[in-house]
Motif scaffolding. Sequence first.
Motif, PDB file in Angstrom:
ATOM      1  N   TRP A   1       0.818  -1.209   0.000  1.00  0.00           N
ATOM      2  CA  TRP A   1       0.000   0.000   0.000  1.00  0.00           C
ATOM      3  C   TRP A   1       0.854   1.262   0.000  1.00  0.00           C
ATOM      4  O   TRP A   1       0.386   2.328  -0.400  1.00  0.00           O
ATOM      5  CB  TRP A   1      -0.921   0.002   1.225  1.00  0.00           C
TER       6      TRP A   1
ATOM      7  N   LYS B   1      -7.571   5.257 -12.606  1.00  0.00           N
ATOM      8  CA  LYS B   1      -8.692   6.145 -12.311  1.00  0.00           C
ATOM      9  C   LYS B   1      -8.862   7.179 -13.416  1.00  0.00           C
ATOM     10  O   LYS B   1      -9.981   7.410 -13.890  1.00  0.00           O
ATOM     11  CB  LYS B   1      -8.483   6.844 -10.965  1.00  0.00           C
TER      12      LYS B   1
ATOM     13  N   VAL C   1      -2.698   3.058  -9.825  1.00  0.00           N
ATOM     14  CA  VAL C   1      -4.092   3.313  -9.458  1.00  0.00           C
ATOM     15  C   VAL C   1      -4.544   4.677  -9.985  1.00  0.00           C
ATOM     16  O   VAL C   1      -5.664   4.813 -10.511  1.00  0.00           O
ATOM     17  CB  VAL C   1      -4.281   3.193  -7.930  1.00  0.00           C
TER      18      VAL C   1
ATOM     19  N   GLU D   1     -13.572   0.776  -5.836  1.00  0.00           N
ATOM     20  CA  GLU D   1     -12.223   0.259  -5.585  1.00  0.00           C
ATOM     21  C   GLU D   1     -11.858  -0.946  -6.441  1.00  0.00           C
ATOM     22  O   GLU D   1     -10.719  -1.094  -6.865  1.00  0.00           O
ATOM     23  CB  GLU D   1     -12.076  -0.115  -4.107  1.00  0.00           C
ATOM     24  N   ASP D   2     -12.844  -1.813  -6.705  1.00  0.00           N
ATOM     25  CA  ASP D   2     -12.507  -3.011  -7.475  1.00  0.00           C
ATOM     26  C   ASP D   2     -12.228  -2.703  -8.945  1.00  0.00           C
ATOM     27  O   ASP D   2     -11.722  -3.555  -9.665  1.00  0.00           O
ATOM     28  CB  ASP D   2     -13.570  -4.106  -7.334  1.00  0.00           C
TER      29      ASP D   2
END
Length: 191
Positions: A87, A100, A96, A117-118
């Motif tokens: 993380w 997005k 990520v 999130e998935d």
Amino acid sequence: MKWTFPNLRLFLSLAVITGGIYPLAVTLISLIFFPHQAHGSLIRNERGEIIASELIAQPFTSAKYFWPRPSAGGYATMPSAASNLSWTSGKLVRVVAERKTALLKAHNLPETTPVPEDMLFASGSGLEPFISPEAAEFQLNRVAAARGVPLEKIRELVAEHFVRGGILGENVINVMTLNAALDTLFPMSGM
């Protein structure tokens, strides 16, 4: 020598039982009681051709399909795996953020729109065929517009592919069966 032949007989007996009889018995039982699952949970199109398995995601990228979770292994079954990025990994943060941005752009949404999130994080196996109901809702407008089908008809189809998670699991949508149903119910000409 006294122990060699008894040990050899024991070894051969156990090899036949555990390497032959037991797997054969389990296979026969599964073929009789669970034939669909025993044959790989295969999805067939209207012509009877195998197009996918319900259990393994494929890399859908067309706007006319619901997209599965991202895959760290490119949806390859050999070797399938997670990225193993922590993380706190800068690379994970960048990946990520890129996902997005790409999702918001593909759906013509503002930067402030929350993304499920998935749809941002890859699954542990990299082959996850399920998405959350929120991820399906996030993609509804895009799929309906690309197929030229009213939004409510697509929403009803998504509801038909809703899988309850039970006591410990999460409620999910199977992307593979949903996309197969889209092609059956709302085929697109020229494709």
